[in-house]
Design an enzyme around this catalytic site. Structure first.
Site, mmCIF file in Angstrom:
data_model
loop_
_atom_site.group_PDB
_atom_site.id
_atom_site.type_symbol
_atom_site.label_atom_id
_atom_site.label_comp_id
_atom_site.label_asym_id
_atom_site.label_seq_id
_atom_site.Cartn_x
_atom_site.Cartn_y
_atom_site.Cartn_z
ATOM 1 N N GLU A 167 -75.224 -21.735 34.007
ATOM 2 C CA GLU A 167 -75.388 -21.751 35.460
ATOM 3 C C GLU A 167 -76.224 -22.926 35.963
ATOM 4 O O GLU A 167 -77.143 -22.754 36.753
ATOM 5 C CB GLU A 167 -76.036 -20.430 35.924
ATOM 6 C CG GLU A 167 -75.203 -19.218 35.557
ATOM 7 C CD GLU A 167 -75.864 -17.893 35.952
ATOM 8 O OE1 GLU A 167 -75.152 -17.006 36.407
ATOM 9 O OE2 GLU A 167 -77.091 -17.754 35.779
HETATM 10 C C1 ACM Z 1 -75.743 -15.663 32.045
HETATM 11 O O1 ACM Z 1 -75.477 -14.477 32.335
HETATM 12 N N1 ACM Z 1 -75.939 -16.537 33.003
HETATM 13 C C2 ACM Z 1 -75.818 -16.113 30.690
#
Ligand code: ACM
Length: 676
Positions: A318
């Site tokens: 992310e």
């Molecule tokens: C995640 O759930 N961003 C690894």
């Protein structure tokens, strides 16, 4: 309370009977091969353990703990104190024969053979790790009846299907104290999990002491972090139980806390602060700044020796490109170095981090997003976005771990996780590719949990995940899994985790009383909203919100609701009228509870949000009772009545108090049973 126990036990014996044809031992994970014999080994006070071959300190400690646990479980006064190869015992009850010490690494031998006869017990294994797994199986086999405490005569040959059977604990969103980690390590050992993944850095907190960069914990943790001594203690404690500890420092995103301490390493102008809210954040390390790598080099030089495991997890998930886009210097650097987009910029960053970690002898693990041509093939891809990503990774030559489908923070049912397989049937991977699927990992993200209720999100569902990762794929009977899960849940509680004991404590808090039965009737049949729905309803949640309300006490896939759902399903399938009185027991309880709930919620504002589900439950119960009366009388149910109930069911599916009613399927089965 009494009513509950009666209901559940009648339910169990009716549904599962005395003699289910398979998986009839109360074991989880279920062994690869089990041959039942006749009779029992009767435990008496002369029960002793001998380590007859290879021995080491952790095998002695493990054996001694098992001895004490058997003593504690049975209440019997054993004569043996500490189990040690040096202290010979006469006529040992249990002989442990291990060939060598096991290493905490991939593909290590954890197999064991456990043979119980009428007058002897032996555990044989290649490594001490195998003996640990066998000792847990032995402990789970204890049964008690009028003739005493005993182990059934069996011959078990067991080994894991996957080498990586993990639990990730996010100690950042809400900090989890040392004691939480230790009690969960004990529970992990009980169900043969062998990797503890500690998620140690986040936007909401930096959780590991650095002596070289003390501002990390001084400015980035609110004083809530593990000292290096505590980390060493955790690593030793886990190692003593045959569990690896893999640390994660999540970079270059998820770095608000790090950048609060060292803003000069950020890609944006700063200043930064510890984030108190949930979601994907923008603060990101600057991958074009030499200082970033100097910092990481020193930091990893300091932290890697604390963790003996070969793997080091760098997160990498992310990563928002907002700061990178807005920083002209970063864009100039990319142009000058032929870096064409931001994913490639992250890959460039990972490549440099990889060099640092290699210098410290570590193999890199990262979430899906790190997958890029320049990653060396000995890196491990940790798949959270889907099984497809895992398949792609192993086809390209990487090892991979599955967490997609094992997100235990999302309040999915146990069976949802149980059916999620790192190597699903019908996959077209080659033998070599299959071998690179290391296994899976349950992930306990901690936005919506505190030390108080976190165990109730992990357990008992993670025991079913542990079975998926340990047991043969053919062990897949859902009802049988649930039957065993209920029993293992109690053993897990005995081992120290608080998923059951804190449930009642949290009810008592809301009631300011020992008398919690009315509230409990409701909380037992609601479950927190699944996936990310809770963030879209109710008050905005932050790290300092109260996590003490009905939704925080309620658990995913609640056992009591499941009892009702299964009964109605069975009635729908069998039309066995003997089940009707059992169904009525539930319906009467729920019909009568609502008036009481209105009374108790009058003076307790905190539980008033439970009224809607309580009312719907009452209405469903009233209508359900009308149906069961007609069923018993053999009367036909009018299409008008069916329609009314259908509408009520639809209405009752709506969320309220950030929960959903967990008995909807039961009512649907009951209604369906009268439709034909
Ligand atoms: C995640 O759930 N961003 C690894």
């Amino acid at each position: 309370m009494f009513k509950y126990l009666v209901l559940t036990s009648i339910f169990s014996s009716l549904i599962f009977g005395q003699n289910p044809e398979n998986n009839s031992f109360n074991l989880m994970p279920y062994p690869a091969k089990i041959t039942a014999g006749n009779g029992f080994y009767i435990i008496d006070t002369s029960f002793t353990i001998e380590i007859s071959n290879f021995s080491n300190n952790r095998l002695e400690k493990y054996s001694s703990r098992i001895l004490r646990r058997i003593s504690g479980k049975t209440g019997m006064f054993f004569k043996q104190d500490y189990v040690s190869a040096k202290n010979k015992v006469e006529n040992p009850a249990l002989k442990i024969a291990v060939k060598r010490e096991g290493f905490l690494k991939d593909y290590e031998d954890e197999s064991y053979r456990l043979i119980i006869t009428n007058n002897s017990i032996t555990i044989e294994s290649e490594t001490d790790l195998g003996a640990f797994r066998g000792l847990e199986t032995l402990f789970q086999l204890i049964v008690s009846d009028a003739s005493g405490n005993k182990f059934p005569v069996v011959d078990i040959e067991d080994e894991p299907r996957f080498t990586w059977r993990g639990l990730m604990i996010d100690v950042c969103r809400h900090f989890m104290p040392l004691e939480m980690i230790l009690r969960n390590i004990d529970a992990m050992a009980m169900v043969k999990l062998n990797v503890l993944h500690l998620h140690l850095s986040e936007d909401q907190g930096w959780r590991i002491e650095s002596k070289i960069f003390p501002k990390l914990q001084e400015l980035g943790s609110d004083g809530l972090y593990f000292t290096q001594e505590e980390i060493k203690y955790i690593v030793n404690y886990a190692g003593d139980r045959g569990i690896r500890v893999v640390p994660e420092i999540d970079i270059p995103g998820h770095s608000s806390a790090l950048l609060t301490a060292y803003p000069e390493l950020g890609s944006g102008p700063g200043p930064y602060k510890i984030d108190r809210t949930w979601g994907i954040k923008t603060p990101t390390l600057n991958p074009t700044n030499t200082k970033t790598y100097e910092f990481l080099d020193k930091l990893f030089g300091e932290l890697t020796p604390l963790f003996p495991d070969a793997y080091f997890h760098i997160g990498g998930d992310e990563v928002k490109d907002t700061e990178w886009k807005n920083n002209p210097e970063i864009n100039e650097y990319m142009k000058a170095n032929g870096i064409s987009d931001y994913h490639e910029l992250q890959a460039y960053f990972n490549g440099r981090v990889l060099n640092i970690l290699q210098k410290y002898g570590k193999t890199l693990v990262g979430w899906d997003e790190i997958l890029h041509d320049n990653m060396p093939k000995n890196s491990v891809i940790h798949s959270w976005r889907g099984i497809k990503a895992l398949m792609k990774a192993v086809r390209e030559g990487y090892k991979a771990i599955l967490s997609n489908g094992y997100y235990i923070d999302l309040n999915q049912s146990t069976v949802f996780h149980y059916k999620n397989d790192p190597l699903p049937e019908g996959n077209d991977l080659t033998k070599e590719e299959k071998k690179r699927v290391l296994g899976g990992e349950a992930t306990m993200w901690a936005e919506l949990v505190t030390n108080e209720n976190v165990d109730s999100r992990i357990w008992p569902r993670t025991a079913a995940i542990a079975e998926r990762l340990w047991s043969p794929q053919s062990i897949s009977d859902v009802r049988n899994m649930y039957e065993r899960l209920g029993k293992i849940s109690l053993l897990l509680e005995e081992s120290g985790v608080k998923h059951i004991k804190n449930y009642d404590m949290m009810l008592r808090r809301l009631m300011s009383s020992h008398e919690v039965s009315t509230l409990k009737v409701l909380v037992d049949v609601v479950q927190p909203l699944k996936e990310y729905a809770r963030h879209r309803t109710g008050p905005k949640l932050t790290s300092f919100s109260p996590y003490t309300r009905i939704v925080d006490i309620a658990t995913a896939d609640p056992e009591f609701a499941r009892g009702f759902n299964f009964l109605c399903e069975d009635y729908n399938n069998s039309k066995n009228k003997e089940l009707i009185p059992l169904i009525n027991n539930y319906l009467n309880l729920w019909r009568d509870n609502h008036a009481l709930f209105l009374q108790i919620s009058e003076n307790r504002p905190v539980i008033r949000d439970g009224r809607t589900h309580s009312l719907n439950l009452k209405r469903l119960a009233e209508n359900g009772l009308e149906l069961t009366i007609m069923i018993e009388k053999g009367e036909k149910v009018s299409s008008q009545k069916i329609k009314v109930i259908e509408q009520l069911i639809e209405l009752s599916k709506k969320e309220s108090a950030q929960c959903e009613l967990a008995v909807i399927t039961g009512f649907e089965f009951l209604l369906n049973s009268v439709k034909k």
